[in-house]
Design an enzyme around this catalytic site. Sequence first.
Site, PDB file in Angstrom:
ATOM      1  N   GLU A  65       0.695  -1.147  -0.694  1.00 20.55           N
ATOM      2  CA  GLU A  65       0.088   0.198   0.272  1.00 20.55           C
ATOM      3  C   GLU A  65       0.744   1.508   0.006  1.00 20.55           C
ATOM      4  OE1 GLU A  65      -3.740   1.602   2.533  1.00 20.55           O
ATOM      5  OE2 GLU A  65      -2.594   0.573   3.778  1.00 20.55           O
ATOM      6  N   LYS A  86     -10.584   1.766  -2.915  1.00 21.44           N
ATOM      7  CA  LYS A  86     -10.274   1.230  -1.159  1.00 21.44           C
ATOM      8  C   LYS A  86     -11.894   1.732  -0.766  1.00 21.44           C
ATOM      9  CE  LYS A  86      -7.540   1.605   3.209  1.00 21.44           C
ATOM     10  NZ  LYS A  86      -6.596   1.862   3.822  1.00 21.44           N
ATOM     11  N   CYS A 121      -5.538  -3.060   2.882  1.00 22.61           N
ATOM     12  CA  CYS A 121      -5.752  -2.942   4.188  1.00 22.61           C
ATOM     13  C   CYS A 121      -7.183  -2.776   4.864  1.00 22.61           C
ATOM     14  CB  CYS A 121      -5.039  -1.123   4.478  1.00 22.61           C
ATOM     15  SG  CYS A 121      -4.842  -0.729   5.727  1.00 22.61           S
TER      16      CYS A 121
END
Length: 297
Positions: free
Chosen positions: A63, A133, A174
């Site tokens: 990331e 995301k 994440c």
Amino acid sequence: MAETFTDAVHPRFSTTPVKFRSGIKIALVQLSVGPDKAKNIAAAVNEIHKAKQNGAHLVALPECFNSPYGTKYFEEYAEEVPAGDTSRALSRAAAEAGVCVVGGTVPERCGERLYNTCTVWDGSGKLLAQHRKMHLFDIDIPNKITFKESEVLSAGNQLTMFEFEGFKVGLGICYDLRFPEMAHLMAQKGCSLLIYPGAFNMTTGPKHWELLARARATDQQLWVALVSPARDVSAGYVAWGHSALVDPWGAVVHQLDEKPGTLYGDIELSTVEEVRSQIPIRRQRRTDIYDTVLKST
């Protein structure tokens, strides 16, 4: 780049002939990330070529590999996809090395909005997938960490999957790892591998990084790969590191420490088949009572 959702089976069991391998070698690159974007990109490209030389078929980056992680950096480092410098460099590296590249994440600029975005490039340099995301990292742990991505970033609104050598691969970023419904839907669509570029911190990392990876692998009976930046204790946001590969039994088969490095692992479809046949929870779910459904695409 998002796929249209239909009832799906794993490509290995499709009636339409497809090219597939019984296994692939994956490389998870735990990069050291600093303030120099060009240097970060060059380091990533170098590691992609090294991974190819070591036999990798698929290379995954962490990331925010081209930028320090932090809301104050996203505007400055943001680029368009696929027109930006980072996208062009990844496309070229994938084509030159002849490998599939899961390009970690970069701050993406799209009109007036910023996203935390993962790109995927095939061995010819073509953009295969683009995942924004979905779940923004907004947390407040008193006296330890407060972080609000939503102050700067917008959330993506769709699942993202792609096919590579007969493997169906799902993407998360994440904080997406904390949401089992997302993983379940990707498994339901035929995924046998989930890849999460992520940068857990020094509070949540030791508590939940490995735990969540093993949980997603176990409850969906598939491979899970986590790719973190290396730890930099001088950075404003200190990443936990410990990139890892977890098998469908929930075992951590490979894991790095906090330092820069590359994890190599062999991902076998036979392990997915073994677990799902021996513990057939996919057939035993009580969908007459409960279910997880995709509400929009």
